[in-house]
Motif scaffolding. Structure first.
Motif, PDB file in Angstrom:
ATOM      1  N   CYS A 198     -34.498  -0.353-104.497  1.00  0.00           N
ATOM      2  CA  CYS A 198     -35.795  -1.014-104.303  1.00  0.00           C
ATOM      3  C   CYS A 198     -36.166  -2.038-105.355  1.00  0.00           C
ATOM      4  N   PHE A 208     -28.666   2.581-101.319  1.00  0.00           N
ATOM      5  CA  PHE A 208     -28.603   3.888-101.968  1.00  0.00           C
ATOM      6  C   PHE A 208     -27.227   4.575-101.994  1.00  0.00           C
ATOM      7  N   CYS A 242     -34.256   7.579-107.207  1.00  0.00           N
ATOM      8  CA  CYS A 242     -33.073   7.306-106.401  1.00  0.00           C
ATOM      9  C   CYS A 242     -31.859   6.903-107.232  1.00  0.00           C
ATOM     10  N   GLY A 301     -36.935   3.167 -95.076  1.00  0.00           N
ATOM     11  CA  GLY A 301     -36.232   4.295 -95.682  1.00  0.00           C
ATOM     12  C   GLY A 301     -34.819   3.981 -96.097  1.00  0.00           C
ATOM     13  N   CYS A 359     -34.138   0.631 -98.382  1.00  0.00           N
ATOM     14  CA  CYS A 359     -32.688   0.511 -98.210  1.00  0.00           C
ATOM     15  C   CYS A 359     -32.324   0.202 -96.769  1.00  0.00           C
ATOM     16  N   GLN A 387     -33.210   9.939 -96.633  1.00  0.00           N
ATOM     17  CA  GLN A 387     -32.746  10.978 -97.550  1.00  0.00           C
ATOM     18  C   GLN A 387     -33.847  11.455 -98.492  1.00  0.00           C
ATOM     19  N   LYS A 444     -39.658  10.804-100.578  1.00  0.00           N
ATOM     20  CA  LYS A 444     -40.600   9.676-100.579  1.00  0.00           C
ATOM     21  C   LYS A 444     -40.759   9.108 -99.174  1.00  0.00           C
TER      22      LYS A 444
HETATM   23  O1  BF8 Z   1     -37.885   3.856-102.488  1.00  0.00           O
HETATM   24  S1  BF8 Z   1     -35.254   3.540 -99.358  1.00  0.00           S
HETATM   25  S2  BF8 Z   1     -32.981   5.555-100.943  1.00  0.00           S
HETATM   26  S3  BF8 Z   1     -34.268   3.291-103.045  1.00  0.00           S
HETATM   27  S4  BF8 Z   1     -36.347   6.290-101.172  1.00  0.00           S
HETATM   28 FE1  BF8 Z   1     -34.543   5.451-102.404  1.00  0.00          FE
HETATM   29 FE2  BF8 Z   1     -34.799   5.611 -99.839  1.00  0.00          FE
HETATM   30 FE3  BF8 Z   1     -33.673   3.559-100.951  1.00  0.00          FE
HETATM   31 FE4  BF8 Z   1     -36.367   2.855-102.743  1.00  0.00          FE
HETATM   32 NI1  BF8 Z   1     -37.137   4.211-100.707  1.00  0.00          NI
END
Ligand code: BF8
Length: 638
Positions: free
Chosen positions: A294, A311, A332, A444, A475, A557, A560
């Motif tokens: 992010c 990720f 993450c 996500g 992501c 995953q 959040k």
């Molecule tokens: O806040 S999308 S793996 S990096 S939780 Fe993590 Fe999921 Fe990626 Fe960013 Ni969001």
């Protein structure tokens, strides 16, 4: 597994093969070695809140049906769901508080940042009811920062950021269900308290508790972060950049920024430019900054900095053997990074007191010492350039072009080029005519449990084919960008109606077309998705829950993402997940979260207007989303 089954990204596939040759273990290997996941955990029926247990409920009545204390599967599953949402919300809330403190220190001249967007600051100040006329910008900034900090302090009333953002009618509904948050710290403490042994055991009350935390996440986490970051660093506008591992450059000092907080990454970008000469002195052509996850989104949106990967494959940039430093802040970040880096010359640099990893170098970053910390980090990277092992360098060549920077403000600007006086009119007309069937936010993560990028991309393509406009964050946005859905090339996946609209708006803005997926930013920038939905709903005089919009997180995953998803549910917006949420151990909890209001007495659908949809097959998932969009259109008379 063949690497083709692990990721859709050919650069990642190439690096997975290299990792195997180099004897490096990756998240994909660990996921495979983990084997089938624990059934009790998957169902959500495991409880380890006290030392009487751990207890677990055996589904189907063939074993214990309650924990030692008497907690039933319904209570345990609901409590575990609340735990996940709370653990998802807390990182966003901490993120927002850090930004608020940085704004305060900037206003007081104690931190080396500036107010890049006074207009947005003044707009927020006015909404908060602060006097702005005739006052110095720094004075206003200080007051806005103090008001922002009230989101963590006030003991009475409603979260200030909710009050300035939410629709009054929706707020009334939340009030009647007693889910309005007071302050973020209080809500997190309260949520942890009710989950504790011997406290809340009513599944319905617990799920409403999750909604209350989710609203806290939405307003005191997402909205607050985005708003204040825009004030400090600027509101994103359209930028063209590049994606995939091919953005790593062999002849430059490569520094990857990974994590979430732009206060750090912005400074790294700034100082990389200033210290180019020092990089040349060690034989490099310059300094190349690229993003992961992010924080990559943050500096992509505002500075056009390229993004290497998302990720699941965050270890892969290191495997290229050409990365001098990977700088991380919070969230993450895989604890495996220093172990991977050990096989190469890469230095993993942690920066915040609450996120340290054995094997990493720690350079403490605070807003006040931001300039010094950024310089130290970049100089470490430059020094590492000479330690490279040429025999270990291999960089995948693939990279693709992508457009990003679609803040709500930017989308409205683009629409103004079609209709200056009434910018939303063309959008609404096209929704009415069906040229745009609806809008879906693809949000996500990626998750090593499934083939990386695949579900994100497939859901998106199927929706585009049916004329659904897509906005994306996190992501998931990276996945879609990597497969050209954020460039004009993505047009070929769109239905005819959508193609027409994108071309008309694009041409009015001097482009061949708008990309079919609009990149709205990082995960906290799901606030931008909410802003867009609010703008549309207010224009039409309806609530968000009435609109043909939905959210989808095919490769979720992180907790959040569940917190953000629950925030959308509270707004009455349907949310699809492609990974099984741990709720199947309770029929009651599953029905409340996922059931239709016509079939079950008590559902999120009935209470708020949106429901959770779980479907692993991306094509089926897209059609479940489409069905609901069509239902919502019908209810609007479309
Ligand atoms: O806040 S999308 S793996 S990096 S939780 Fe993590 Fe999921 Fe990626 Fe960013 Ni969001």
């Amino acid at each position: 597994h063949n690497v083709e089954e692990l990721s859709l990204d050919t650069g990642v596939q190439e690096m997975l093969l290299k990792a195997r040759e180099d004897g490096v273990e990756t998240a994909f290997d660990r996921s495979e070695a983990m084997g089938a996941r624990c059934k009790f955990g998957l169902l959500g029926v495991c409880c380890k809140r006290c030392l009487e247990g751990p207890c677990r409920i055996v589904p189907g009545g063939k074993g214990p049906q309650a924990g030692v204390c008497g907690a039933t599967a319904d209570a345990i599953v609901a409590r575990n769901f609340l735990t996940l949402v709370t653990e998802g919300a807390a990182p966003h809330i901490e993120h927002a508080r850090e930004v608020a403190l940085t704004l305060l220190e900037t206003a007081e001249g104690k931190a080396p940042y500036s107010i890049s967007n006074p207009d947005k600051l003044l707009d927020i100040a006015a909404r908060l009811g602060l006097t702005v006329d005739g006052r110095e910008i720094k004075e206003v900034a200080r007051e806005v920062a103090l008001k922002a900090l009230e989101n963590f302090q006030q003991q009475f009333g409603v979260l200030p950021w909710l009050k300035i953002k939410a629709q009054p009618k929706t707020v009334e509904r939340w009030q009647s269900l007693n889910v309005l948050p007071v302050n973020a710290h209080l809500e997190v403490t309260n949520a942890v308290n009710r989950q504790a042994m011997g406290c809340d055991a009513d599944p319905v009350n617990l799920l409403l508790g999750a909604i209350r935390v989710a609203l806290t996440d939405g307003y005191a986490g997402l909205h607050l972060s985005t708003d204040l970051q825009d004030v400090l660093f600027g509101v994103p506008a359209v930028v063209k950049s590049e994606y995939r591992l091919g953005v790593i450059k062999e002849d430059m000092v490569n520094i990857s920024v990974h994590g979430h907080i732009p206060m750090l990454s912005e400074k790294i970008v700034e100082w990389a430019e200033k210290l180019e000469n020092e990089a040349r002195a060690v034989g490099a052509k310059g300094i190349n900054i690229f993003g992961v996850c992010c924080t990559g989104n943050e500096i992509l949106m505002r500075r056009g900095v390229p993004v290497a990967t998302n990720f699941s494959s965050q270890e892969m940039p290191i495997v290229t053997g050409a990365v001098e430093a990977m700088v991380v802040d919070i969230q993450c970040i895989m604890p495996s990074l220093p172990r991977v880096a050990k096989c190469y010359h890469t230095e993993i640099i942690t920066t915040l007191p609450s996120v340290k990893i054995p094997g990493a170098t720690h350079v403490e970053f605070t807003p006040e010492n931001a300039d010094e910390a950024a310089q130290t980090i970049i100089r470490k990277a430059i020094a590492n350039f000479t330690k490279r092992d040429p025999a270990k360098i291999k960089i995948p060549q693939d990279k693709v072009e992508a457009y990003a920077g679609f803040s709500t403000e930017q989308i409205l600007e683009a629409l103004k080029k079609v209709n200056q006086e009434d910018p939303l009119q063309p959008l609404v007309e096209n929704i009415k005519s069906g040229n745009i069937l609806g809008v879906v936010a693809l949000v996500g993560c990626t998750n090593p449990r499934i083939k990386q990028d695949w579900a994100n991309v497939e859901v998106a393509k199927e929706l585009l084919k049916h004329n659904v406009l897509i906005v994306a964050t996190g992501c998931s946005a990276h996945s879609l960008a990597k497969f050209s859905l954020m460039s004009p090339r993505g047009l070929e996946y769109c239905g005819e109606g959508l193609q027409q609209v994108l071309k008309v708006i694009g041409k009015a803005n001097g482009l061949e077309t708008l990309p079919p997926v609009l990149h709205m930013g990082s995960c906290v920038d799901n606030s931008r998705v909410d802003d867009l939905v609010m703008t549309l709903a207010n224009y039409l005089g309806v609530e968000a829950r009435d609109l043909p919009v939905a959210g989808s997180s095919p490769e979720v995953q992180s907790p959040k993402a569940l917190a953000i998803g629950s925030y959308f549910l509270a707004q009455g917006i349907d949310v699809h997940v492609g990974i099984q949420p741990p709720i199947a151990g309770s029929e009651l909890v599953s029905n409340i979260l996922m059931g239709d209001k016509d079939r079950h007495a008590l559902t999120m659908d009935g209470l708020f207007g949106g429901k959770l949809i779980y479907e692993e097959d991306p094509i089926k998932a897209a059609h479940l989303i489409l069905e609901r969009i069509i239902q919502k259109r019908k209810a609007l008379g479309l």
